[in-house]
Write an enzyme that holds these catalytic residues in place. Structure first.
Site, short mmCIF file in Angstrom:
data_model
loop_
_atom_site.label_atom_id
_atom_site.label_comp_id
_atom_site.label_asym_id
_atom_site.label_seq_id
_atom_site.Cartn_x
_atom_site.Cartn_y
_atom_site.Cartn_z
N CYS A 379 -0.70 4.64 0.40
CA CYS A 379 -0.40 3.57 1.22
C CYS A 379 0.66 2.83 0.63
CB CYS A 379 -1.60 2.55 1.55
SG CYS A 379 -1.45 1.92 2.94
N HIS A 513 -5.52 6.16 3.55
CA HIS A 513 -6.34 6.36 2.31
C HIS A 513 -7.57 7.37 2.34
CE1 HIS A 513 -5.30 2.10 0.77
NE2 HIS A 513 -4.95 1.97 2.11
N GLU A 515 -8.97 8.32 -0.30
CA GLU A 515 -10.13 8.13 -1.10
C GLU A 515 -11.49 7.65 -0.15
OE1 GLU A 515 -7.31 6.24 -0.83
OE2 GLU A 515 -7.98 4.05 -1.07
N1 GLN Z 1 0.82 -4.00 2.02
C1 GLN Z 1 1.00 -2.65 2.71
C2 GLN Z 1 1.09 -2.82 4.11
O1 GLN Z 1 0.28 -3.81 4.73
C3 GLN Z 1 0.19 -1.60 2.19
C4 GLN Z 1 -1.34 -1.97 2.48
C5 GLN Z 1 -2.02 -0.78 1.66
O2 GLN Z 1 -1.73 -0.30 0.54
N2 GLN Z 1 -3.52 -0.72 2.18
O3 GLN Z 1 1.51 -2.17 4.93
#
Ligand code: GLN
Length: 541
Positions: A379, A513, A515
């Site tokens: 992410c 994600h 994970e």
């Molecule tokens: N801050 C980033 C976004 O909002 C990544 C978010 C995250 O890593 N879950 O896109």
């Protein structure tokens, strides 16, 4: 017939109610029952989505896009049953629903009160959206005695009365502290905690007693007598080396047998071979690898709960122990070369928010890329890797993300419109912060003959998201000239979901994600392959 098991906690917080609930569910599953686990959280936030990871640890995201308590991650990992929006509720959500109903005039002029309106809403939540499960385990957050937990305890007391004792069971998790001066485990805090529950009308049927050593028979008898439970229903819960041992130890202590006995159910002994196998792999690895996690909340391991578990699963599938080196990304901002990264076998930059420490994460990605060390960007970690490549390879010096304010080259930007199951979703800079990210499962189409294709072994996948910003597809052509490819995209080709550098041993960034979907019995392919690459790296140095 669906039976309800209510799990409360006493004496102290952090005793592992989530793990206890997940473990009991796994044992019941191993006896052939269908299970679902729910969590009732007494805090006032509508969901944990807006809470700092320092306050509440990781926010676990479900397939259907709910931002929930991290315990739901344990539930999924232990039972392989996908949690849903309807499996976690908070006081904030209950109250906002009750107040919205009042504003719509649906209470027909009644005075709205905690009892019965709030408790009714809690009861309704607890028993609805079910699918003929044999057992629903309901964990109540917090500790008995907390003011905000009272309506939840009253609601579960009423459910016991309404559904009948043959369909409900109350389990109370307590602590038996060892006092060195007395040389014994103390039962008094447990007795007090049970008294507190009794004053709310709840007589526990079973006590799970956390302790750091064996519970002498005499103490067990004493607890049973003073707390009004059967001796067999005083179940010791001793500390263990790996969380995956918990179901096995609980079974040895007779937990599931006692639960079945309470409900008058007879089944064969549970088959726990898969659990034994996982524990064997966790406790007797053939080697180890070191992964550096470069993040912002590194002092609180709970902030990265699913990530740590997914890495352990990657270790399970490769028969190695994964050692984690936590690195605070802010440290790199004042340093030219991140020395701490030198001796690791893989670098992982996890999800994150905000500019603090971001330049350190960008440097970590650069270091991994230049030194050929496996890099896994999740992410935010993918977004930082794209900025790094844009700045240092493609020469887009002012590449940045609009998350940190306006920037010249918006390589990462706010997604203002996208489709979700045929529905148009819209966001703006000043939208509410709660519940407005791209959340939950989205499909992704993988490019053929890429590393990611080989890892997943298929061309269409679905993974869970939780972010507001996206890699800007307009930079695709420009960046591809410098050896980075967008190897996974949303089905409409607009949102880059995966990036990789084919010439690098293992440099992959994912917007989702992974994970969240890894389980000990089914390690996520990305984590298995990342650890495999780290093992190869460890052989080089
Ligand atoms: N801050 C980033 C976004 O909002 C990544 C978010 C995250 O890593 N879950 O896109």
């Amino acid at each position: 017939m669906t039976r309800f098991i209510f799990i409360t906690g006493g004496v102290a917080s952090s005793l592992g109610k989530g793990l206890a609930s997940a473990s009991l569910a796994a044992l019941l599953q191993a006896r052939g029952f269908n299970v679902r686990i729910r969590k009732l959280d007494p805090y006032l936030n509508v969901d944990p989505g807006t809470m700092s990871p320092y306050q509440h640890g990781e926010v676990f995201v479900t397939e259907d896009g709910a931002e929930t308590d991290l315990d739901l991650g344990h539930y999924e990992r232990f039972t392989c049953v996908d949690a849903k929006q309807s499996d976690n509720v908070t006081t904030g959500k209950i109250y906002s629903d009750v107040i919205a109903k009042e504003r719509r005039g649906e209470y027909l002029g009644a005075t709205i009160q905690v009892i019965p309106h709030v408790t009714d809403a809690i009861k309704q939540f607890t028993v609805s959206n079910l699918n003929k499960e044999d057992f629903v385990l309901v964990e109540i957050g917090g500790t008995v005695g907390d003011i905000e937990g009272t309506p939840f305890l009253e609601a579960i007391r009423q459910l016991g009365y309404e559904l009948g004792r043959n369909r409900t069971m109350y389990i109370h998790l307590t602590l038996l502290p060892f006092l060195a001066a007395a040389g014994e485990l103390k039962t008094k805090p447990t007795q007090h905690s049970v008294k507190e529950l009794l004053s709310l009308g709840i007589q526990p049927d079973l006590l799970l007693c956390r302790a750091d050593r064996d519970l002498p028979v005499g103490e067990r008898v004493k607890i049973a007598l003073f707390c009004n439970v059967k001796e067999e229903a005083v179940v010791p819960a001793l500390d263990v080396e790996s969380i995956y041992e918990v179901p096995l130890r609980y079974h040895e202590q007779g937990l599931d047998t006692e639960v079945c006995c309470h409900f008058g159910l007879k089944t064969d002994k549970p088959n726990l071979d898969s659990w034994k196998n996982v524990v064997k792999r966790v406790t007797t690895p053939e080697g180890d690898v070191t992964i550096a996690i470069v993040g912002k909340y590194t002092i609180l391991v709970d902030a990265y709960k699913s990530l740590v578990e997914a890495l352990a699963h990657g270790g399970i599938s490769n028969n190695v122990k994964v050692k984690i080196k936590w690195i605070e990304s802010e440290v790199f901002e004042s340093q030219i070369i991140p020395n701490e990264l030198e001796n690791c076998d893989g670098i992982l930059v996890p999800g994150g928010f905000g500019s603090r420490g971001a330049e350190g994460k960008i440097k970590a990605a650069q270091f991994a890329r230049e030194k050929g060390i496996p890099y896994f960007g999740i992410c935010f970690g993918m977004q930082m890797a794209v900025i790094e490549v844009a700045r240092n390879l493609a020469g887009i010096k002012n590449a940045g993300t609009t998350e940190f304010g306006n920037c010249e080259d918006k390589v990462i930007g706010l997604m203002t419109e996208w489709e979700n199951e045929g529905k148009l979703e819209q966001r703006h800079e000043d939208s509410d912060k709660g519940g407005t990210m791209r959340l939950g499962a989205y499909p992704c189409i993988i490019k053929e003959n890429t590393k990611i294709h080989k890892i997943y072994g298929k061309l269409e996948i679905s993974e869970r998201h939780r972010h507001r910003y996206e890699v800007n597809i307009e930079y695709e052509k420009q960046l591809e000239k410098f050896g980075i490819i967008f190897s996974g995209k949303s089905p409409d080709n607009i949102l880059p979901e995966i990036i990789e550098i084919p010439a690098h041993p293992w440099f992959i960034g994912v917007q989702f994600h992974p994970e969240l979907k890894s389980r000990p019995f089914e390690p996520h392919p990305l984590f298995s392959d990342f650890i495999r690459a780290a093992i190869e790296q460890s052989r080089l140095v």
